[in-house]
Design a protein around this motif. Structure first.
Motif, mmCIF file in Angstrom:
data_model
loop_
_atom_site.group_PDB
_atom_site.id
_atom_site.type_symbol
_atom_site.label_atom_id
_atom_site.label_comp_id
_atom_site.label_asym_id
_atom_site.label_seq_id
_atom_site.Cartn_x
_atom_site.Cartn_y
_atom_site.Cartn_z
ATOM 1 N N TYR A 304 0.848 -1.197 0.000
ATOM 2 C CA TYR A 304 0.000 0.000 0.000
ATOM 3 C C TYR A 304 0.885 1.249 0.000
ATOM 4 C CZ TYR A 304 -3.975 -3.029 1.100
ATOM 5 O OH TYR A 304 -4.953 -3.987 1.052
ATOM 6 N N THR A 305 1.667 1.406 -1.063
ATOM 7 C CA THR A 305 2.695 2.451 -1.085
ATOM 8 C C THR A 305 2.105 3.861 -1.061
ATOM 9 O OG1 THR A 305 2.778 2.247 -3.493
ATOM 10 C CG2 THR A 305 4.415 1.005 -2.225
ATOM 11 N N ALA A 306 1.037 4.095 -1.798
ATOM 12 C CA ALA A 306 0.490 5.454 -1.884
ATOM 13 C C ALA A 306 -0.090 5.910 -0.550
ATOM 14 C CB ALA A 306 -0.567 5.516 -2.986
ATOM 15 N N SER A 307 -0.970 5.110 0.014
ATOM 16 C CA SER A 307 -1.613 5.513 1.265
ATOM 17 C C SER A 307 -0.623 5.505 2.431
ATOM 18 C CB SER A 307 -2.803 4.597 1.567
ATOM 19 O OG SER A 307 -2.397 3.240 1.645
ATOM 20 N N PHE A 308 0.285 4.540 2.457
ATOM 21 C CA PHE A 308 1.232 4.475 3.574
ATOM 22 C C PHE A 308 2.234 5.616 3.511
ATOM 23 C CE2 PHE A 308 4.735 2.162 5.968
ATOM 24 C CZ PHE A 308 4.119 2.297 7.201
ATOM 25 N N SER A 309 2.663 5.993 2.314
ATOM 26 C CA SER A 309 3.586 7.129 2.196
ATOM 27 C C SER A 309 2.900 8.427 2.624
ATOM 28 C CB SER A 309 4.133 7.253 0.769
ATOM 29 O OG SER A 309 3.102 7.530 -0.155
ATOM 30 N N ARG A 310 1.612 8.579 2.295
ATOM 31 C CA ARG A 310 0.884 9.776 2.744
ATOM 32 C C ARG A 310 0.839 9.832 4.266
ATOM 33 N NH1 ARG A 310 -2.660 8.539 -1.561
ATOM 34 N NH2 ARG A 310 -4.130 7.539 -0.124
ATOM 35 N N TYR A 311 0.559 8.685 4.877
ATOM 36 C CA TYR A 311 0.501 8.640 6.349
ATOM 37 C C TYR A 311 1.855 9.003 6.951
ATOM 38 C CZ TYR A 311 0.503 6.806 11.077
ATOM 39 O OH TYR A 311 0.659 6.679 12.433
ATOM 40 N N LEU A 312 2.924 8.405 6.443
ATOM 41 C CA LEU A 312 4.246 8.684 7.002
ATOM 42 C C LEU A 312 4.613 10.158 6.860
ATOM 43 C CD1 LEU A 312 6.287 5.558 5.810
ATOM 44 C CD2 LEU A 312 5.433 6.036 8.110
ATOM 45 N N ASN A 313 4.274 10.755 5.727
ATOM 46 C CA ASN A 313 4.546 12.181 5.553
ATOM 47 C C ASN A 313 3.748 13.026 6.542
ATOM 48 O OD1 ASN A 313 6.517 12.397 3.405
ATOM 49 N ND2 ASN A 313 4.957 11.610 2.022
ATOM 50 N N GLU A 314 2.524 12.595 6.829
ATOM 51 C CA GLU A 314 1.678 13.337 7.766
ATOM 52 C C GLU A 314 2.244 13.322 9.185
ATOM 53 O OE1 GLU A 314 -2.120 11.516 7.403
ATOM 54 O OE2 GLU A 314 -2.572 12.461 5.472
ATOM 55 N N ILE A 315 2.952 12.251 9.544
ATOM 56 C CA ILE A 315 3.484 12.160 10.912
ATOM 57 C C ILE A 315 4.955 12.563 10.989
ATOM 58 C CG2 ILE A 315 1.807 10.397 11.583
ATOM 59 C CD1 ILE A 315 4.055 8.312 11.394
ATOM 60 N N GLY A 316 5.481 13.144 9.896
ATOM 61 C CA GLY A 316 6.800 13.754 9.975
ATOM 62 C C GLY A 316 7.935 13.077 9.249
ATOM 63 N N PHE A 317 7.680 11.956 8.583
ATOM 64 C CA PHE A 317 8.730 11.303 7.797
ATOM 65 C C PHE A 317 8.793 11.921 6.397
ATOM 66 C CE2 PHE A 317 7.810 8.024 10.937
ATOM 67 C CZ PHE A 317 9.087 7.581 11.283
ATOM 68 N N ASP A 318 9.942 11.809 5.767
ATOM 69 C CA ASP A 318 10.092 12.165 4.358
ATOM 70 C C ASP A 318 9.946 10.869 3.565
ATOM 71 O OD1 ASP A 318 10.706 13.351 1.934
ATOM 72 O OD2 ASP A 318 12.883 13.177 2.239
ATOM 73 N N ALA A 319 8.713 10.559 3.150
ATOM 74 C CA ALA A 319 8.401 9.259 2.544
ATOM 75 C C ALA A 319 8.122 9.397 1.056
ATOM 76 C CB ALA A 319 7.197 8.640 3.240
ATOM 77 N N HIS A 320 8.559 8.394 0.301
ATOM 78 C CA HIS A 320 8.410 8.413 -1.152
ATOM 79 C C HIS A 320 7.916 7.054 -1.632
ATOM 80 C CE1 HIS A 320 10.919 12.105 -1.187
ATOM 81 N NE2 HIS A 320 11.545 11.491 -0.192
ATOM 82 N N GLU A 321 7.063 7.075 -2.622
ATOM 83 C CA GLU A 321 6.552 5.858 -3.244
ATOM 84 C C GLU A 321 7.387 5.552 -4.477
ATOM 85 O OE1 GLU A 321 2.377 4.264 -5.280
ATOM 86 O OE2 GLU A 321 2.606 6.359 -4.654
#
Length: 373
Positions: A304-321
């Protein structure tokens, strides 16, 4: 001019230009570093391979006489100044996270992983890094696994009930990983463990590698149906609905997969019992594993790369799909209309010797002549 990253995502796989090697490439390359022996990560056709020691015999069984070097966890290999080392991923026996370091910059490629100690794989170990490349097969909050002890207490009680009712018990799971995990957690006071040839071939490879597994007995043409029915049968997904399975009727069969947490998955697999058992991290495991790395950025390869990356970015990570060809094993079968590797026809190697070499699917071994009769 921006600094070139140490690891890049290419059409062949994850590439380190400085070290001139790829990690889990899906096209033929000169130098491949392999996280584990599942078919979507360890392909046939590379000139040389580097993997963990406990993956050795399974990779040789699946891929043939490849040019394979193996190392232990924590051991370091130098490729053109790049330091490569492996750390436990906890996914299956021999699975490894790949740590890559050059001039103080550290990347870690997780491969597939789970954070719960399953008692047979070397437990997952967080590795500090600047950049973390992670799977997220089950990167949704709905996927939260029960403790393993609870799952197998239910499995063993179900087996005992079947024995009391004169019903055979068949447990279906992927031949590398789940099969051994199930085997090590069965209550052998109930009876013997019988195995389909695909699973027993993998067990034998692991035993050659020094892995101690509980005793099993391969089912062959000469096996007594009545004796087999008194034990428990471990079978791969490719056996579901085949004459091989039907000959043990009446039976109850359970399908082991993380996707059994989805409503309707058990019905689609025609299983009597959906056993929610995964060799991938659940939602909490993914979040805790990523946080433990202390990484500056995280790259999500499959799930679930799209939704999980959005979540990680929301909590402060620099996440990329990112897009890769990982995720083709049985765990992903319910998420995709494509058949899993165990359900595909075995693909022959360059010498067209499918009975000896596994390049993508599952080698049927003795099942071709005897077990499917």
């Amino acid at each position: 001019m921006p600094k070139k990253p140490l690891l890049e995502f290419t059409d062949r796989g994850i590439y380190c230009a400085q070290g001139k090697f790829y990690i889990d490439p899906w096209k033929s390359v000169d130098d491949a570093v392999i996280t584990h022996a599942h078919a979507d990560h360890a392909y046939f056709g590379h000139k040389q391979y580097l993997a963990h020691h406990l993956s050795r015999e399974v990779m040789l069984y699946r891929l043939g006489e490849i040019n394979l070097r193996t190392i232990e966890y924590g051991e370091t290999v130098n490729k053109n100044g790049v330091q490569i080392s492996m750390y436990p991923a906890g996914h299956v026996i021999g699975s490894a996270q790949i740590r890559v370091e050059y001039k103080g910059e550290v990347w870690v490629v997780s491969g597939d992983y789970k954070t719960e100690d399953d008692g047979i794989s070397t437990p997952f170990e967080p590795v500090k890094c600047h950049h973390f490349i992670s799977e997220c097969t089950f990167g949704m909050p709905v996927y939260t696994w029960k403790p393993q002890a609870q799952i197998f207490a239910d499995v063993n009680n179900w087996w005992r009930t079947n024995l009391q009712n004169g019903v055979a018990t068949i447990v279906v799971g992927y031949s590398l990983g789940k099969a051994q995990r199930i085997l090590q957690n069965l209550d052998l006071d109930n009876g013997k463990v019988y195995t389909h040839g695909v699973i027993e071939n993998t067990n034998e490879a692991l035993r050659r590698n020094g892995v101690i597994l509980n005793p099993t007995e391969r089912i062959t043409f000469d096996s007594s149906k009545e004796e087999v029915r008194k034990g428990i049968i471990l079978a791969p997904p490719s056996s579901v609905g085949t004459p091989w399975m039907r000959k043990f009727a009446p039976y109850s069969f359970g399908y082991c997969s993380g996707w059994m947490a989805i409503r309707g998955a058990k019905r689609r697999r025609a299983a009597d019992r959906g056993i929610v058992l995964s060799d991938h991290a659940d939602w909490n495991g993914l979040v805790s594993a990523i946080d433990a790395t202390g990484c500056e950025s995280v790259y999500l390869t499959h799930g679930y790369t799209a939704s999980f990356s959005r979540y990680l970015n929301e909590i402060g990570f620099d996440a990329h799909e990112v897009h890769t060809l990982y995720g083709g094993e049985e765990e992903d079968a319910e998420a995709s209309p494509q058949p899993s590797p165990e359900e595909r026809e075995p693909k022959a190697d360059m010498n067209d010797n499918a009975s000896e070499v596994l390049s993508f699917g599952e080698d049927l071994g003795e099942a071709t002549k005897e077990e499917l009769s």
